[in-house]
Motif scaffolding. Structure first.
Motif, PDB file in Angstrom:
ATOM      1  N   ASN A 278      -2.314   0.889  11.090  1.00 56.75           N
ATOM      2  CA  ASN A 278      -3.735   0.076  11.274  1.00 56.75           C
ATOM      3  C   ASN A 278      -4.078  -1.321  12.121  1.00 56.75           C
ATOM      4  O   ASN A 278      -2.920  -1.636  12.883  1.00 56.75           O
ATOM      5  CB  ASN A 278      -4.158  -0.683  10.110  1.00 56.75           C
ATOM      6  CG  ASN A 278      -2.658  -1.267   9.211  1.00 56.75           C
ATOM      7  OD1 ASN A 278      -1.838  -1.528   8.329  1.00 56.75           O
ATOM      8  ND2 ASN A 278      -2.857  -2.923  10.051  1.00 56.75           N
TER       9      ASN A 278
ATOM     10  N   ASP B 255      -7.725   1.439   8.702  1.00 54.08           N
ATOM     11  CA  ASP B 255      -6.891   2.675   8.952  1.00 54.08           C
ATOM     12  C   ASP B 255      -6.349   2.693  10.384  1.00 54.08           C
ATOM     13  O   ASP B 255      -7.964   3.028  10.612  1.00 54.08           O
ATOM     14  CB  ASP B 255      -6.582   3.703   7.730  1.00 54.08           C
ATOM     15  CG  ASP B 255      -5.635   2.879   6.124  1.00 54.08           C
ATOM     16  OD1 ASP B 255      -5.067   1.987   6.217  1.00 54.08           O
ATOM     17  OD2 ASP B 255      -6.090   3.287   5.898  1.00 54.08           O
TER      18      ASP B 255
ATOM     19  N   SER C 180      -9.064  -0.626   4.296  1.00 52.04           N
ATOM     20  CA  SER C 180      -8.430  -0.952   3.559  1.00 52.04           C
ATOM     21  C   SER C 180      -8.300  -2.007   2.855  1.00 52.04           C
ATOM     22  O   SER C 180      -7.561  -2.284   1.386  1.00 52.04           O
ATOM     23  CB  SER C 180      -7.247  -0.236   3.788  1.00 52.04           C
ATOM     24  OG  SER C 180      -6.624  -1.313   4.854  1.00 52.04           O
ATOM     25  N   GLU C 181      -8.037  -3.247   3.552  1.00 56.35           N
ATOM     26  CA  GLU C 181      -8.233  -4.497   2.938  1.00 56.35           C
ATOM     27  C   GLU C 181      -9.106  -5.292   3.546  1.00 56.35           C
ATOM     28  O   GLU C 181      -9.343  -5.421   4.694  1.00 56.35           O
ATOM     29  CB  GLU C 181      -6.288  -5.023   2.939  1.00 56.35           C
ATOM     30  CG  GLU C 181      -6.557  -6.503   1.994  1.00 56.35           C
ATOM     31  CD  GLU C 181      -4.909  -7.020   1.907  1.00 56.35           C
ATOM     32  OE1 GLU C 181      -4.100  -6.618   1.715  1.00 56.35           O
ATOM     33  OE2 GLU C 181      -4.363  -8.312   3.298  1.00 56.35           O
TER      34      GLU C 181
ATOM     35  N   ARG D 123       0.579  -1.715   0.170  1.00 54.26           N
ATOM     36  CA  ARG D 123       0.383   0.054  -0.044  1.00 54.26           C
ATOM     37  C   ARG D 123       0.452   1.234  -0.002  1.00 54.26           C
ATOM     38  O   ARG D 123       0.294   2.755  -0.433  1.00 54.26           O
ATOM     39  CB  ARG D 123      -0.873   0.129   1.081  1.00 54.26           C
ATOM     40  CG  ARG D 123      -1.981  -0.998   1.326  1.00 54.26           C
ATOM     41  CD  ARG D 123      -3.097  -0.113   1.793  1.00 54.26           C
ATOM     42  NE  ARG D 123      -2.901  -0.228   3.272  1.00 54.26           N
ATOM     43  CZ  ARG D 123      -2.565  -0.552   4.122  1.00 54.26           C
ATOM     44  NH1 ARG D 123      -2.394  -2.575   4.354  1.00 54.26           N
ATOM     45  NH2 ARG D 123      -2.121  -0.346   5.334  1.00 54.26           N
TER      46      ARG D 123
END
Length: 249
Positions: A170, A143, A195-196, A12
């Protein structure tokens, strides 16, 4: 920090340009297609498909792309025939590496994977040589900015998550694979941005790589594997100090 989330964070930070985004979509489409082929196109009755759709949504894949991938899997649209193959080996520094692939030409794929390992100073091993070092888990990254840790833990744990781990940038939420989609759904209902979100292989223990040469070779190996069109996911049990990562960037 686990090897999985360390590698995710590194990727990222490197940024996702349009070309990278296209590769991510291609990998997700393959997973949706084969999940629909193996278990049918109804996500409610096909946990693997539901997880694949959840991962695709976390990457903002358009609904039309998801629907087409499902139809290719169910045979309603023509598509390539893929075979799933897991490769295992050791990278620089003795790091265990798992490589999930989907390919329509396994001879091409294994030759490329073996080349990448050899070029890095590692070696491709036999089936089962490192898989035992990992547990299959749902992994969700959130995050830290703007998130209250206690509130996040309450939402995640009440939804069925196993654990919430605080990391540098995170929080990593871990679930059993069968609870993954439900936890993601609950986070989304509470306006928590992931975010994932993916089903991953989480290392039981990590190998410290704190010297420049093996660290550089390891990251290059992981990048080469990730960039290969037949590779779906790469898992590794490493930890590299953040200051060394910055120096190598």
């Amino acid at each position: 920090m686990s090897g999985h989330s360390k590698w995710s964070t590194i990727k990222r930070k490197k940024g996702a340009n349009d070309a990278k985004r296209g590769k991510i979509f291609t990998k997700l489409i393959k997973e949706i297609t084969i999940a629909a082929k193996m278990g049918g196109g109804d996500a409610d009755g096909n946990p693997r498909l539901r997880s694949a759709i959840t991962a695709a949504k976390s990457e903002n894949m358009p609904k039309d792309n998801i629907d087409r991938a499902i139809k290719k899997g169910t045979g309603d649209l023509d598509g390539a025939v893929y075979e799933e193959i897991l490769y295992e080996g050791y990278g620089p520094g003795g790091v265990a590496v798992l490589v999930e692939t989907m390919t329509d030409n396994k001879n091409r794929t294994v030759a490329d994977i073996r080349h990448y390992f050899a070029k890095s100073g590692g070696n491709l091993g036999e089936s089962g040589c490192v898989a035992w070092m990992f547990d299959k888990k749902g992994s969700i990254l959130v995050d830290k900015e703007g998130i209250d840790e206690e509130a996040l833990m309450d939402i995640a744990l009440e939804a069925g998550a196993e654990d919430v781990v605080e990391e540098e940038d995170n929080f990593q939420i871990l679930t059993e694979p069968e609870d993954f989609s439900e936890v993601v759904d609950e986070l989304e209902k509470n306006k928590v941005v992931c975010s994932e979100a993916t089903i991953s292989m989480i290392p039981k223990n990590v190998v410290e790589v704190d010297e420049e040469k093996p660290a550089k070779s390891l990251l290059k190996l992981l990048e080469n594997l990730e960039d290969h069109d037949d590779v779906q996911k790469v898992h590794a049990n490493f930890d590299i100090p953040d200051e060394l990562i910055e120096a190598l960037s």
